[in-house]
Each structure stands twice: as C-alpha cells, then as structure tokens.
Design an enzyme around this catalytic site. Sequence first.
Site, PDB file in Angstrom:
ATOM      1  N   ASP A   1      -3.792  -3.328   8.682  1.00 37.85           N
ATOM      2  CA  ASP A   1      -2.419  -3.447   9.874  1.00 37.85           C
ATOM      3  C   ASP A   1      -2.371  -3.767  10.684  1.00 37.85           C
ATOM      4  OD1 ASP A   1      -1.129  -1.489   7.272  1.00 37.85           O
ATOM      5  OD2 ASP A   1      -2.394  -0.263   7.686  1.00 37.85           O
TER       6      ASP A   1
ATOM      7  N   ASN B   1     -11.760  -3.750   5.888  1.00 34.86           N
ATOM      8  CA  ASN B   1     -11.470  -2.161   4.851  1.00 34.86           C
ATOM      9  C   ASN B   1     -12.618  -2.480   3.836  1.00 34.86           C
ATOM     10  OD1 ASN B   1      -9.708  -3.529   2.651  1.00 34.86           O
ATOM     11  ND2 ASN B   1      -8.015  -3.935   4.154  1.00 34.86           N
TER      12      ASN B   1
ATOM     13  N   PHE C   1       1.868  -3.629  -3.957  1.00 40.06           N
ATOM     14  CA  PHE C   1       0.785  -2.153  -4.614  1.00 40.06           C
ATOM     15  C   PHE C   1       0.862  -1.486  -3.228  1.00 40.06           C
ATOM     16  CE2 PHE C   1      -2.382  -2.802  -8.117  1.00 40.06           C
ATOM     17  CZ  PHE C   1      -1.595  -3.982  -8.749  1.00 40.06           C
TER      18      PHE C   1
ATOM     19  N   LYS D   1       9.642  -1.973   1.137  1.00 41.89           N
ATOM     20  CA  LYS D   1       9.543  -3.404   0.764  1.00 41.89           C
ATOM     21  C   LYS D   1      11.458  -4.374   0.297  1.00 41.89           C
ATOM     22  CE  LYS D   1       4.985  -2.787   2.179  1.00 41.89           C
ATOM     23  NZ  LYS D   1       4.376  -3.663   3.146  1.00 41.89           N
TER      24      LYS D   1
ATOM     25  N   PRO E   1       2.064  -9.271  10.397  1.00 44.57           N
ATOM     26  CA  PRO E   1       2.859  -9.213   9.563  1.00 44.57           C
ATOM     27  C   PRO E   1       2.807  -8.964   8.604  1.00 44.57           C
ATOM     28  CG  PRO E   1       1.665 -11.423   9.580  1.00 44.57           C
ATOM     29  CD  PRO E   1       0.587 -10.508  10.787  1.00 44.57           C
TER      30      PRO E   1
ATOM     31  N   LYS F   1     -19.778 -13.508  21.753  1.00 45.69           N
ATOM     32  CA  LYS F   1     -20.246 -12.422  21.779  1.00 45.69           C
ATOM     33  C   LYS F   1     -19.753 -11.460  22.229  1.00 45.69           C
ATOM     34  CE  LYS F   1     -23.331  -9.853  19.454  1.00 45.69           C
ATOM     35  NZ  LYS F   1     -25.099  -9.490  19.442  1.00 45.69           N
TER      36      LYS F   1
ATOM     37  N   ILE G   1       3.086  -9.453   4.495  1.00 48.47           N
ATOM     38  CA  ILE G   1       3.536 -10.477   3.846  1.00 48.47           C
ATOM     39  C   ILE G   1       4.318 -10.749   2.813  1.00 48.47           C
ATOM     40  CG2 ILE G   1       2.324 -12.010   2.727  1.00 48.47           C
ATOM     41  CD1 ILE G   1      -0.147 -11.146   4.113  1.00 48.47           C
TER      42      ILE G   1
HETATM   43  O1  C5P Z   1       2.109  -1.373   3.962  1.00 45.45           O
HETATM   44  P1  C5P Z   1       1.791  -1.418   2.965  1.00 45.45           P
HETATM   45  O2  C5P Z   1      -0.191  -1.865   3.526  1.00 45.45           O
HETATM   46  O3  C5P Z   1       1.042   0.353   2.745  1.00 45.45           O
HETATM   47  O4  C5P Z   1       1.788  -1.568   1.901  1.00 45.45           O
HETATM   48  C1  C5P Z   1       1.429  -2.090   0.552  1.00 45.45           C
HETATM   49  C2  C5P Z   1       1.879  -3.079  -0.045  1.00 45.45           C
HETATM   50  O5  C5P Z   1       1.828  -4.599   0.833  1.00 45.45           O
HETATM   51  C3  C5P Z   1       0.619  -3.947  -1.425  1.00 45.45           C
HETATM   52  O6  C5P Z   1       1.845  -4.718  -2.165  1.00 45.45           O
HETATM   53  C4  C5P Z   1       0.021  -5.298   0.610  1.00 45.45           C
HETATM   54  O7  C5P Z   1      -0.512  -6.500  -0.359  1.00 45.45           O
HETATM   55  C5  C5P Z   1       1.426  -5.422   1.233  1.00 45.45           C
HETATM   56  N1  C5P Z   1       0.831  -5.804   2.482  1.00 45.45           N
HETATM   57  C6  C5P Z   1       1.282  -6.926   3.164  1.00 45.45           C
HETATM   58  N2  C5P Z   1       1.101  -7.403   4.040  1.00 45.45           N
HETATM   59  C7  C5P Z   1       1.176  -6.437   4.896  1.00 45.45           C
HETATM   60  C8  C5P Z   1       0.596  -5.384   4.299  1.00 45.45           C
HETATM   61  C9  C5P Z   1       1.174  -4.990   3.247  1.00 45.45           C
HETATM   62  O8  C5P Z   1       1.252  -7.945   2.376  1.00 45.45           O
HETATM   63  N3  C5P Z   1       0.604  -6.827   6.099  1.00 45.45           N
END
Ligand code: C5P
Length: 420
Positions: A297, A228, A345, A363, A325, A307, A327
């Site tokens: 995601d 992204n 965030f 979260k 996962p 390739k 994190i």
């Molecule tokens: O679920 P979402 O992506 O909207 O949540 C954003 C927050 O969760 C951010 O702090 C991002 O760094 C963290 N995050 C994470 N692992 C993921 C998805 C998001 O740590 N797989």
Amino acid sequence: MPSPNEPMPAGDPRGLAGRHIVLGLSGGVACFKAAELAREMGRAGATVQVVMTEAATQFITPVTMQALTGRPVYTSQWDPRQPNNMPHIDLSRGADALVVAPASADFIAQLAQGRADELLALLCLARPQTAGRLCPLLVAPAMNREMWAHPATQRNVAQIVADGARVLGPAAGDQACGDIGDGRMLEAAEICLDLIAFFQPKVLAGRSMLVTAGPTFEAIDPVRGITNHSSGKMGFAVARAAAEAGARVTLVAGPVHLPTPRGVHRIDVQSAEQMLAAVLPQAPGHDVFVATAAVADWRPVRSAGQKIKKDGSGQVPTLELTENPDILATVARLPTGQRPWCVGFAAESEDVVKHARAKLEKKGVPLIVGNLGPATFGRDDNTLVLVDAAGERTLPTGDKLVLARELVAEIARRLPGSAN
Ligand code: C5P
C-alpha cells in the site's frame, strides 16, 4: 476409469487423474527421456501403456519401461498376449491419447504416408478418429537439426498436422551428435505439462489475459525494503490455468521464486510503480486483467542511495511513506476500448464477502475474488468467494491450480461475447 473424451473431475491438480495414455517410443537417443516421461505421466495420475518400435529397443529396454509403468510393453503386432491377437486395435481403444515421444524423422515419415510396417505405426493408423471415440495423437519429434530442417521432414510434419496430429516442440539446443539447433525433444516435464494442458477445456481460446502476481518490494535502501508474505502461487496458478484454457497470457510478477508457467510471457518487476509501468502499456492489448498481486500500500518517499547505517547513537531513522498507485483501479478506469475485463482479489482477515463487495464498488470492476489472506499466503490451497453484481459463489477449499481452473471457467462464462 472414465471413458475417453469425457471431461475429468476438476478436483485433481495433477492433471491426468483417471487418464489412460499410450506412450509410443520410436528410435532415437531421446528414448532416455521417455523413461522420465512415463514416470511424470504416472505422477500426474495417468496409467501408461508403452509401445516401442524395434529401433527404440536399441536405445532403451522394454524392461525399464515395464518397470516404470507397471505394465508389460508391446513391441510387435504379432504379440499373442492379446486374446484376439490384435494389439494394434485394442491398445488404443481405451486410451485418452496416444503420445509418441520420441518421434524420429523416419517415424513421422511413416505417419505422413499412413504406413503400418510396425505395431506403433499401425496403432496410430488404427486409432479411433471419429468424434465421441477420438484418440488424439500427440507427437514429440527428436532428431538432428539437419534432419528436422530437411524439406522432406517439414513436409511430413505439415502433413501429419493436417491429418490431425498435435506436434509438441521440438526445442532448440545441444544435440547428442554435437550440433546445436532445432530438433531436440522437449523435456519430459514439458511434454507432460503440454499433455495436461491439452486435456483442459479451451474456454479462453482466442482470448488474452494479463495477470499480476506476488508481492511488491518497496526499497528503503539498496538492501532493505517493505514487502509482504504473498508467495505468488495463486497468480501463477491463474496464469497457468488461463494458458491451459487457450489464452495468450502475460504475467507481471513481483519478486517470487516460482517457475514461469509454460507458454506464459513473464515480466519481472520489484516495486508497485514498476508493476504499474509494466501493466499499463499491456492492458489495452488484453481481453482480461486479473490482479492477484499483493501490492504494497505504501512505499518510502525516498529510497536511500546507500545502506542506511546505525551510527551508535541509538537514534532510529524515520521512514516517510507515500501511497502507491492502485494498479487495478487505474486499469479499471481506462477508456472503453482500451479497458480489459477486470478481476480483483481481496485478501481479508474477516468478513470476506462484505469487504469484497465494498471493493467491487471502490475499484469499479465486475468481479472480485475474496479469500482469507492469512490462511492463504504461501499455501498450496485456498478457498475463494466470487463476488459480483449478481451475487456470491464459493469455490470450496482446494488446490490453487484447481481453483484457478474453476475461476478461469467462471471468467470465461462472464466475458462479453462469450459462448461458454
Ligand atoms: O485495495 P486492496 O489492496 O485491498 O485491493 C486488492 C486488489 O487490488 C487486488 O486485486 C490487488 O492486486 C489490487 N491492487 C492493485 N494495486 C494496489 C493495491 C491493490 O492492483 N496498489
């Protein structure tokens, strides 16, 4: 100009706006770096008054330093330009800091003995040292490695530190004489960054922070992947601001091209799974976890070993995806005692506060920082909304580093056991 020791307005990302710095040069080849340092300090917003020893003028001329700072250079304690003929008193009175770079072995010895043979040493001795009027002394040593390693130099360095000086560096590496080892002066940019950090309030002294930053890259095959537009700038700014605030900082970074903030331990990763694998063993050793990374995601269930080729049939490959996962949520679920204080965030395209509040619950973290995703990706500025159980607070649009410093102060205030 604000008076010395007053906290500066937080709005200027350059870090030295409104500061007045006395830059002292003693004799050494590294004097050539002092020219760049004077410019760096000026770019960071400071006014710079140069004072040189007689030996320093053998290496670089006062003309150069005057041209770079826009101020006449002082070299003699008998300089009649000061109306009272006391440059050794006057020059440090309005200064926020006295920076000696380069500081030669001889100059450090003079400081250690409290000698006042020349204007610069005299100035250091006469600088205000009482609380409220304090003019801090920062010293960047520059010398041959044998001179640096000599017990006399080490003794003198220990003495000036005990007397309140801050020693910056030295670095190790190639030396002008051909030796390789400790004793090189730090680069001008490093000294300037250390000076900027010196002035930041130490609201995280004794604390530690783990930060994730940047995008992740989920490989489809050896040359393609899902990623992204996250630039990592916000996370790197948070890591820098935390280090400036006195924290020990570990930064787990996805694929970005940003320099590592000074003093920060960086671990580079590519995928979300690698990021989790880097974060999990680190998390229990840190007081705070700030998840700024834009973690993908989903990832391909399988990453092709070679390739994937077009075969000319017009058929497109099907990508089967699986969820990555989470994190942040994983760290937030660690048992008490192993779980850092977690900050997430939320990059949203609308209804930032509503989504951020939902994320707080989902979260299981005490603080979510909302921002408008498309408006912030890759940019130097941002607008943040801090959402926690007590309410919301908007940090108005500003440079990411300025916002990161404010966020760090907000985190410090909320930390359990905080005195801030
Ligand atoms: O679920 P979402 O992506 O909207 O949540 C954003 C927050 O969760 C951010 O702090 C991002 O760094 C963290 N995050 C994470 N692992 C993921 C998805 C998001 O740590 N797989």
